[in-house]
Write a protein that holds these residues in place. Structure first.
Motif: not given
Length: 233
Positions: A152-167
């Motif tokens: 499942k796509r999810e942005i865990i943190r949106g900057g400094s740093p970005w932490i992203v699951y694109p799914g």
């Protein structure tokens, strides 16, 4: 082409276990090869394609760089100041917190960590593999973490740093509903980033509630169902 992508990152599970359908593998290699003239691809292995289970003798096209499984690797993207750090799974059930061995950020580069993981404290529906905490990811000093394993796509943190699951790029069953795709990341001259999801799925599953109030005949169920789904994208 319209996005002018400079490189691609794949955070594990490009294969699903032992290779049984060589036609599918050949299709994958051909499609990756299409990118060979302009777009390098950096990938790691996850739990579904760990080095001890799938494609250990895979001969990738010249533009594909698979990061090793014995220790973290850092690669510099040719022509641009980007450092990619990552480590493949040697074994399917990798429980070790691999992030603790990831190298320091490269100065004056946009640093990307690629990791196949279920982050500590998140999404208990997935098996626990290489689970660092969010604080550990932040502490590495990278600009972006490209995570795999969670579908499942999810942005865990949106900057400094970005932490992203694109799914994943395609729902695998009716349980995986909604749009599926990838994240397009844009970076400016000050190394600030933004991430935008782009849908890539060919087949999309939806969960729809059908109100059968007042329907007293099975002959009318179909009409209700059609009315409920006709406005879906």
């Amino acid at each position: 082409r319209s996005e002018k992508v400079q490189f691609m990152v794949i955070s594990g599970d490009i294969l699903d276990g032992a290779i049984r359908d060589h036609g599918t593998i050949q299709f994958l290699l051909n499609e990756l090869g299409v990118l060979a003239q302009t777009i390098p691809v950096y990938l790691i292995r996850g739990n579904h394609d760990a080095l001890n289970t799938a494609g250990t003798g895979m001969i990738w096209p010249v533009n594909v760089f698979e990061l090793a499984g014995d220790q973290p690797t850092t690669l510099i993207v040719p022509g641009i100041p980007v450092a990619i750090h990552g480590q493949s799974f040697k074994e399917r059930a990798t429980q070790e917190n691999l992030v603790r061995g990831y190298p320091a950020a490269v100065e004056n580069h946009f640093n990307i960590g690629i990791l196949h993981t279920s982050l500590a404290g998140l999404d208990a529906t997935h098996d626990r593999y290489a689970p660092p905490s969010v604080d550990e990811l932040v502490g590495k000093g990278y600009h972006y973490w490209a995570l795999g394993h969670i579908h499942k796509r999810e942005i865990i943190r949106g900057g400094s740093p970005w932490i992203v699951y694109p799914g994943n790029i395609q729902g695998r069953s009716v349980r995986e509903t909604g749009p599926r795709g990838c994240a397009i990341v844009r970076v400016d001259s000050t190394l600030n980033a933004s991430a935008q999801f782009v849908d890539l799925d060919e087949v999309r599953f939806h969960e729809v509630e059908v109100d059968l109030t007042g329907v007293d005949s099975i002959d009318h169920w179909g009409d209700k169902l059609r009315d409920s789904v006709k406005h879906l994208p």
